[in-house]
Design a protein around this motif. Sequence first.
Motif, PDB file in Angstrom:
ATOM      1  N   TYR A   1       0.838  -1.191   0.000  1.00 53.58           N
ATOM      2  CA  TYR A   1       0.000   0.000   0.000  1.00 53.58           C
ATOM      3  C   TYR A   1       0.879   1.250   0.000  1.00 53.58           C
ATOM      4  O   TYR A   1       2.093   1.184   0.231  1.00 53.58           O
ATOM      5  CB  TYR A   1      -0.928   0.027   1.219  1.00 53.58           C
ATOM      6  CG  TYR A   1      -1.913  -1.107   1.269  1.00 53.58           C
ATOM      7  CD1 TYR A   1      -3.052  -1.110   0.468  1.00 53.58           C
ATOM      8  CD2 TYR A   1      -1.708  -2.196   2.124  1.00 53.58           C
ATOM      9  CE1 TYR A   1      -3.955  -2.158   0.511  1.00 53.58           C
ATOM     10  CE2 TYR A   1      -2.593  -3.241   2.171  1.00 53.58           C
ATOM     11  CZ  TYR A   1      -3.730  -3.227   1.356  1.00 53.58           C
ATOM     12  OH  TYR A   1      -4.609  -4.277   1.402  1.00 53.58           O
ATOM     13  N   THR A   2       0.252   2.374  -0.239  1.00 53.62           N
ATOM     14  CA  THR A   2       0.949   3.654  -0.161  1.00 53.62           C
ATOM     15  C   THR A   2      -0.026   4.728   0.301  1.00 53.62           C
ATOM     16  O   THR A   2      -1.242   4.619   0.070  1.00 53.62           O
ATOM     17  CB  THR A   2       1.544   4.057  -1.527  1.00 53.62           C
ATOM     18  OG1 THR A   2       2.265   5.296  -1.386  1.00 53.62           O
ATOM     19  CG2 THR A   2       0.464   4.266  -2.577  1.00 53.62           C
ATOM     20  N   LEU A   3       0.502   5.745   0.969  1.00 54.38           N
ATOM     21  CA  LEU A   3      -0.306   6.924   1.286  1.00 54.38           C
ATOM     22  C   LEU A   3      -0.261   7.892   0.115  1.00 54.38           C
ATOM     23  O   LEU A   3      -1.235   8.571  -0.181  1.00 54.38           O
ATOM     24  CB  LEU A   3       0.216   7.611   2.553  1.00 54.38           C
ATOM     25  CG  LEU A   3      -0.643   8.741   3.114  1.00 54.38           C
ATOM     26  CD1 LEU A   3      -1.924   8.185   3.712  1.00 54.38           C
ATOM     27  CD2 LEU A   3       0.122   9.526   4.183  1.00 54.38           C
TER      28      LEU A   3
ATOM     29  N   PHE B   1      -0.219  -0.102  -3.777  1.00 57.90           N
ATOM     30  CA  PHE B   1       1.070   0.368  -4.267  1.00 57.90           C
ATOM     31  C   PHE B   1       1.088   0.310  -5.792  1.00 57.90           C
ATOM     32  O   PHE B   1       0.684  -0.697  -6.381  1.00 57.90           O
ATOM     33  CB  PHE B   1       2.197  -0.494  -3.693  1.00 57.90           C
ATOM     34  CG  PHE B   1       3.566   0.079  -3.939  1.00 57.90           C
ATOM     35  CD1 PHE B   1       4.042   1.112  -3.157  1.00 57.90           C
ATOM     36  CD2 PHE B   1       4.358  -0.401  -4.972  1.00 57.90           C
ATOM     37  CE1 PHE B   1       5.303   1.664  -3.382  1.00 57.90           C
ATOM     38  CE2 PHE B   1       5.617   0.130  -5.203  1.00 57.90           C
ATOM     39  CZ  PHE B   1       6.092   1.176  -4.415  1.00 57.90           C
ATOM     40  N   PRO B   2       1.529   1.388  -6.464  1.00 63.12           N
ATOM     41  CA  PRO B   2       1.479   1.404  -7.936  1.00 63.12           C
ATOM     42  C   PRO B   2       2.385   0.350  -8.546  1.00 63.12           C
ATOM     43  O   PRO B   2       3.517   0.142  -8.108  1.00 63.12           O
ATOM     44  CB  PRO B   2       1.960   2.818  -8.275  1.00 63.12           C
ATOM     45  CG  PRO B   2       2.759   3.253  -7.095  1.00 63.12           C
ATOM     46  CD  PRO B   2       2.100   2.622  -5.906  1.00 63.12           C
TER      47      PRO B   2
ATOM     48  N   GLY C   1       0.964   4.202 -11.455  1.00 61.28           N
ATOM     49  CA  GLY C   1      -0.294   3.501 -11.655  1.00 61.28           C
ATOM     50  C   GLY C   1      -0.100   2.155 -12.312  1.00 61.28           C
ATOM     51  O   GLY C   1       0.997   1.580 -12.278  1.00 61.28           O
ATOM     52  N   ASN C   2      -1.142   1.634 -12.929  1.00 62.45           N
ATOM     53  CA  ASN C   2      -1.060   0.397 -13.683  1.00 62.45           C
ATOM     54  C   ASN C   2      -0.380   0.645 -15.023  1.00 62.45           C
ATOM     55  O   ASN C   2      -0.379   1.762 -15.541  1.00 62.45           O
ATOM     56  CB  ASN C   2      -2.455  -0.186 -13.915  1.00 62.45           C
ATOM     57  CG  ASN C   2      -3.127  -0.615 -12.623  1.00 62.45           C
ATOM     58  OD1 ASN C   2      -2.462  -1.110 -11.716  1.00 62.45           O
ATOM     59  ND2 ASN C   2      -4.436  -0.409 -12.533  1.00 62.45           N
TER      60      ASN C   2
ATOM     61  N   ASN D   1      -1.360  15.483  -7.369  1.00 62.19           N
ATOM     62  CA  ASN D   1      -2.292  15.291  -8.486  1.00 62.19           C
ATOM     63  C   ASN D   1      -2.997  13.943  -8.423  1.00 62.19           C
ATOM     64  O   ASN D   1      -4.168  13.830  -8.799  1.00 62.19           O
ATOM     65  CB  ASN D   1      -1.550  15.397  -9.821  1.00 62.19           C
ATOM     66  CG  ASN D   1      -0.968  16.771 -10.057  1.00 62.19           C
ATOM     67  OD1 ASN D   1      -1.471  17.761  -9.546  1.00 62.19           O
ATOM     68  ND2 ASN D   1       0.114  16.836 -10.813  1.00 62.19           N
ATOM     69  N   LEU D   2      -2.282  12.926  -7.964  1.00 64.20           N
ATOM     70  CA  LEU D   2      -2.849  11.575  -7.931  1.00 64.20           C
ATOM     71  C   LEU D   2      -3.498  11.250  -6.591  1.00 64.20           C
ATOM     72  O   LEU D   2      -4.556  10.612  -6.550  1.00 64.20           O
ATOM     73  CB  LEU D   2      -1.742  10.549  -8.229  1.00 64.20           C
ATOM     74  CG  LEU D   2      -2.161   9.080  -8.330  1.00 64.20           C
ATOM     75  CD1 LEU D   2      -3.219   8.893  -9.425  1.00 64.20           C
ATOM     76  CD2 LEU D   2      -0.942   8.198  -8.621  1.00 64.20           C
TER      77      LEU D   2
END
Length: 610
Positions: free
Chosen positions: A231-233, A319-320, A406-407, A259-260
């Motif tokens: 995971y990520t914040l 997590f990306p 991202g993906n 932005n994300l």
Amino acid sequence: MSGHILQNIEIKSVVPKKRQDLIKWHGWGYRDSEFRLRDRKMFFTSPRYLVSANATLDSFKKYIDSLFDVEMQHVLDLPFTEIRLKPVEYAKPTLVDDFIIGLDNLKIDYSLDGEDRLVRSHGQTINEIYDLRYGNFKRIPDLVLWPTSNDEVIKIVKLAHDNNVVLIVFGGGTSVSGAIQCPQDERRSIAILDTSQMNKLLWLNKENLTACFESGVVGQDLERVLNEHNYTLGHEPDSIEFSTLGGWVATRASGMKKNLYGNIEDIVLNVKVVTCTGVYDQKYSGAHKNVGPSLDNMIFGSEGTLGVITEVEVKIRPFPKVRRYGSIVFPNFSHGIQYLREIAKRRCQPASIRLIDNDQFQFGQALKTDEGALANFTNELKKFLLTRVKGYDWNEIAIATILFEGNQEDVDRQEKLIYSIAKQFYGISGGAKNGEKGYVLTYVIAYIRDFGLGAGLVAESFETSVPWTKCELLCDNVKLTIREECRKYKVKYFYTSTRVTQTYDAGACVYIYFGFQFSAPGYKIDNPIEIYHKIEEAARDIILASGGSISHHHGVGKLRKKWYKQSVSPVGINLYKAIKQELDPKNIFACDNFLMPEDKIDFVELTSKL
């Protein structure tokens, strides 16, 4: 607890309790990381930040020498640059016996050690660091407290309230607004409430993608424990190595990947705050809610003046799978701003995109180490293609550094769109390597400031937010004002540059970097910090006149409270004072932020009525 995969996880912090063992006591960052000169060679002492340890930075030294028209080695030989040693004697602490007895009875960990008190007496403004280095720091706290839980904080706040002891909340010590510096005329006992021992992950819910941390967790520790579980914040301020989650809330912080993932107020679902009159804690966190006026807004940006943030519930993200850097070269800063406006209008911004002007581009180019004959040849070839083939002026070009996350499919699609829009504004790809170096360079800049201070150069950055229609004009006006003010104060050599770091629907965040030479052979300004602040104040006045705000995310603190009333109106001042009086009737959280002397609350009269 259904869906909770983690509970009460202890996090080993990168910052020890004796923070001075790792972090400089009189400057920014790690003790093992700094710029140095030896045998007329400049180098960085640590392999952090993509800067090779001990690799010579000849081009950067030449750049600084030419910019300020002085051979830097000669400057460093001058006696005025001697930094005083860490004190061996400290002012005797002002203590309240009943408060100390109460701490002992509650078994609250505390220290009266002078060094512990000194390293928590300040943030990272240029005046604080200058005063530490040259012996002008007058008031330091009287003791340091280390609570380990919300319950202990409740007991400490009650004890301080009962004994009229001032509490200043200390997280990572990265404040650049003067917010955590002790009021120099405060006569009461001042206790630093250090939140560093409150850094647990209390729980994580994988279904709701939410987590709750104690407020003292350092940014890089928080990210590490989330990353370990995929995971990520996503909140990544320039200070992430040292700043804390509670500090982010208290200053209404913004991160490079806004932005994300959003700014901190977009990420936080709930905060628990211990005040002198009780604990503020919302009971619902999830989707949008309507429970009347938002009281959360009194906590975001409160800068330690209302209470102690102890626990923070946040949104987290998977997590990306892909993290990719990029960069775009524009013929000038104006084209770059137009490009940022267009992608903001279309709401297709990557995780991070930041635009630097030519002055900062040249600065970054000078920081490159010698990469070998082949790499140097390649760099020269790129420069030739830009200037001779594309016709760009090397002294005009601006660079946007980009981070995609991202993906794979989403990043590929976004990258294609971002670069296709850039063509409309004569932007061409500058490569992933330049994008990554530009991104990481942010972490190095503060070290350069401290090195410069030892070399007779005073420098600092400040930021604002501004509508799109006034963005370029504000940058031009600030640079013009700084030039005029330098002439007024007979500042011979100076540097200024601008960077657009955040984009929104209606405007952008702009950083201004400003520095000048205050001493060299045959040249000396006796009061450099005073002159610096006079020039910055003039720049801040023109920022407001040009449609900018007093701060985008650094906050008000003591440095910018001069402009607070005109920013929030007299009604806003009265609302803040009413909240302050309700939550802190004795002014225990006496940071002296926000209010000018004419607007301050008469706490003596108020207390007599209690």
